[in-house]
Design a protein around this motif. Structure first.
Motif, PDB file in Angstrom:
ATOM      1  N   GLU A 169      -1.140  -2.054   7.643  1.00  0.00           N
ATOM      2  CA  GLU A 169      -1.485  -2.055   6.221  1.00  0.00           C
ATOM      3  C   GLU A 169      -2.378  -0.878   5.835  1.00  0.00           C
ATOM      4  OE1 GLU A 169      -4.897  -5.387   5.933  1.00  0.00           O
ATOM      5  OE2 GLU A 169      -3.266  -5.800   7.338  1.00  0.00           O
ATOM      6  N   LEU A 170      -2.950  -0.177   6.844  1.00  0.00           N
ATOM      7  CA  LEU A 170      -3.885   0.920   6.582  1.00  0.00           C
ATOM      8  C   LEU A 170      -3.265   2.300   6.781  1.00  0.00           C
ATOM      9  CD1 LEU A 170      -7.031  -0.552   8.384  1.00  0.00           C
ATOM     10  CD2 LEU A 170      -6.383  -0.774   5.982  1.00  0.00           C
ATOM     11  N   LEU A 204      -6.809   5.994  13.886  1.00  0.00           N
ATOM     12  CA  LEU A 204      -6.822   4.704  13.199  1.00  0.00           C
ATOM     13  C   LEU A 204      -6.601   3.556  14.179  1.00  0.00           C
ATOM     14  CD1 LEU A 204      -6.980   3.149  10.550  1.00  0.00           C
ATOM     15  CD2 LEU A 204      -4.539   3.581  10.220  1.00  0.00           C
ATOM     16  N   TRP A 208     -14.878   3.045   3.871  1.00  0.00           N
ATOM     17  CA  TRP A 208     -13.529   2.985   4.443  1.00  0.00           C
ATOM     18  C   TRP A 208     -13.577   2.725   5.950  1.00  0.00           C
ATOM     19  CZ3 TRP A 208      -8.889   1.955   3.144  1.00  0.00           C
ATOM     20  CH2 TRP A 208      -8.372   2.271   1.888  1.00  0.00           C
ATOM     21  N   CYS A 260      -9.021   0.273  14.918  1.00  0.00           N
ATOM     22  CA  CYS A 260      -8.556  -1.112  14.857  1.00  0.00           C
ATOM     23  C   CYS A 260      -8.770  -1.832  16.192  1.00  0.00           C
ATOM     24  CB  CYS A 260      -7.077  -1.151  14.463  1.00  0.00           C
ATOM     25  SG  CYS A 260      -6.761  -0.655  12.754  1.00  0.00           S
ATOM     26  N   PHE A 266      -4.983   5.039   4.311  1.00  0.00           N
ATOM     27  CA  PHE A 266      -6.046   5.728   5.040  1.00  0.00           C
ATOM     28  C   PHE A 266      -5.506   7.014   5.667  1.00  0.00           C
ATOM     29  CE2 PHE A 266     -10.282   4.711   7.196  1.00  0.00           C
ATOM     30  CZ  PHE A 266     -10.523   6.033   7.502  1.00  0.00           C
ATOM     31  N   GLN A 297     -11.105  -6.481   8.095  1.00  0.00           N
ATOM     32  CA  GLN A 297      -9.803  -7.121   8.287  1.00  0.00           C
ATOM     33  C   GLN A 297      -9.738  -7.876   9.608  1.00  0.00           C
ATOM     34  OE1 GLN A 297      -9.411  -6.405   4.869  1.00  0.00           O
ATOM     35  NE2 GLN A 297      -7.465  -7.163   5.658  1.00  0.00           N
ATOM     36  N   VAL A 302     -13.424  -0.915   6.907  1.00  0.00           N
ATOM     37  CA  VAL A 302     -12.273  -1.732   6.514  1.00  0.00           C
ATOM     38  C   VAL A 302     -11.582  -2.374   7.720  1.00  0.00           C
ATOM     39  CG1 VAL A 302      -9.977  -1.665   5.476  1.00  0.00           C
ATOM     40  CG2 VAL A 302     -11.904  -0.578   4.308  1.00  0.00           C
ATOM     41  N   PRO A 303     -11.325  -1.642   8.830  1.00  0.00           N
ATOM     42  CA  PRO A 303     -10.713  -2.321   9.979  1.00  0.00           C
ATOM     43  C   PRO A 303     -11.541  -3.505  10.479  1.00  0.00           C
ATOM     44  CG  PRO A 303     -10.549   0.047  10.254  1.00  0.00           C
ATOM     45  CD  PRO A 303     -11.456  -0.185   9.079  1.00  0.00           C
ATOM     46  N   TRP A 350      -4.466  -2.326  -1.657  1.00  0.00           N
ATOM     47  CA  TRP A 350      -5.193  -1.233  -2.310  1.00  0.00           C
ATOM     48  C   TRP A 350      -4.445  -0.726  -3.535  1.00  0.00           C
ATOM     49  CZ3 TRP A 350      -3.508   3.849  -2.997  1.00  0.00           C
ATOM     50  CH2 TRP A 350      -4.484   4.787  -3.363  1.00  0.00           C
ATOM     51  N   HIS A 378     -13.681  -3.793  -1.762  1.00  0.00           N
ATOM     52  CA  HIS A 378     -12.694  -4.579  -1.021  1.00  0.00           C
ATOM     53  C   HIS A 378     -12.069  -5.602  -1.972  1.00  0.00           C
ATOM     54  CE1 HIS A 378     -10.880  -7.235   1.930  1.00  0.00           C
ATOM     55  NE2 HIS A 378     -11.113  -6.328   2.868  1.00  0.00           N
ATOM     56  N   ASN A 407       0.819  -1.208   0.000  1.00  0.00           N
ATOM     57  CA  ASN A 407       0.000   0.000   0.000  1.00  0.00           C
ATOM     58  C   ASN A 407       0.859   1.267   0.000  1.00  0.00           C
ATOM     59  OD1 ASN A 407      -2.366  -1.481  -0.037  1.00  0.00           O
ATOM     60  ND2 ASN A 407      -2.516  -1.561   2.186  1.00  0.00           N
TER      61      ASN A 407
END
Length: 343
Positions: free
Chosen positions: A250-251, A213, A315, A217, A255, A322, A318-319, A342, A306, A118
């Motif tokens: 990974e985000l 973020l 968005w 998560c 993000f 995952q 997304v957490p 992504w 996705h 990413n």
């Protein structure tokens, strides 16, 4: 509302959830906005404050369907669970894998693969969209180096080696981060990543975005029944949500970093929104922080497809997607954890 991987997500604040027979009924005002059969669900996640009926909570508890309540910012508040729940089995398996160096490395490789992939595509997207305004040769060189590091991940068999790859790639990525700032270049200059404390406005925004973020998560892991404090790549430390830090790797670029760049390049934030303390620490002023959070909430509502699930989701979800995929990997339902890749 959105149903994903047998989980119902309620993202609107004005929905009330009630029970009708074997169905969850989503009510907005005095009208019915939706109806979902209970037998199709494993969990319900709601960010609204209108509430959930006691009858529905009882029915979900009997069927081992968790109901999780989040704040508007996505912070985990509480969960209603039945008397019998498989979370203890999931967490015990999580602890076993975390304590097994070989298993932990396998999962860590995929977290790191997502991060590097990413990061590289943030650079490639910048080149594609702003070729005439960037030092393309410099950015292409860093992108190619990160691509080579992706190959090194698969050959690595220990966490120390993975941390070395991660550190080297992060250094390369941030070495060209200033190139991606296209507007207000005299006011927003990024030289190096400074965390504690942030020493310039860009670092101050990056740190705040990473905090938001990490909270997302952590909530996602709590919802699916995993222990956010026991990670695979990040080591255990009192008070640190190590697994949440694993999941957010990974985000970060796609993000948080792109969000900060967007605020600067669209001139939604300016130098006057920051203050500098005597020790050099740079902080956002209260009004800027509120505006930052407001725009962050808007960004969470933007939709992507996705790449693994091949579904359109926001968005902000997304957490959770995952975390669900990670839980299924730990249970043994998936052979490998599929990171978000992504483009």
């Amino acid at each position: 509302m959105k149903k994903l991987l047998n989980t119902l997500y309620i993202t609107s604040t004005d929905y009330y959830l009630s029970l009708d027979g074997e169905n969850i009924v989503i009510i907005s005002g005095k009208s019915e906005a939706g109806r979902i059969p209970l037998h199709n669900l494993e969990a319900v996640v709601t960010c609204g404050f209108q509430g959930v009926s006691p009858a529905l909570m009882g029915a979900c508890s009997e069927r081992n369907i968790d109901i999780s309540f989040l704040s508007l910012s996505g912070k985990f508040l509480a969960r209603v669970s039945g008397r019998q729940k498989g979370n203890v089995l999931l967490r015990r398996q999580q602890y076993r894998l975390a304590d097994n160096p070989d298993k932990a490395v396998l999962i860590s490789k995929n977290f790191l693969t997502g991060k590097l992939f990413n990061s590289r595509w943030v650079i490639e997207r910048g080149i594609r969209d702003h070729t005439e305004r960037l030092d393309v040769e410099c950015l292409k060189k860093v992108s190619e180096n990160i691509k080579n590091s992706l190959g090194s991940i698969r050959k690595c068999d220990n966490k120390e080696g993975l941390r070395g790859i991660e550190g080297e790639s992060a250094s390369k990525y941030f070495s060209i981060f200033n190139e991606l700032i296209l507007q207000q270049k005299d006011d927003f200059i990024f030289r190096v990543r400074s965390k504690r404390p942030p020493l310039d406005p860009v670092n101050a925004m990056l740190s705040f975005a990473y905090t938001l973020l990490a909270s997302m998560c952590t909530s996602a892991l709590e919802i699916v029944g995993l222990d956010p404090y026991v990670g695979f790549m990040h080591t255990d430390r009192p008070g640190r949500c190590s697994l949440a830090l694993d999941l957010m790797e990974e985000l970060r670029s796609v993000f948080a970093d792109r969000f900060v760049l967007s605020l600067i390049n669209k001139k939604m934030i300016s130098l006057k929104d920051f203050l500098i303390k005597e020790n050099g620490t740079v902080l956002m002023k209260d009004d800027a922080r509120k505006r930052f959070v407001s725009e962050w909430q808007k960004r969470k509502t933007e939709r992507i497809t996705h790449p693994f699930l091949n579904e359109k989701i926001e968005w902000g979800m997304v957490p959770y997607s995952q975390a669900l995929l990670l839980a299924r990997t730990i249970r043994g339902d998936l052979d490998e954890y599929p990171p978000l890749l992504w483009k």
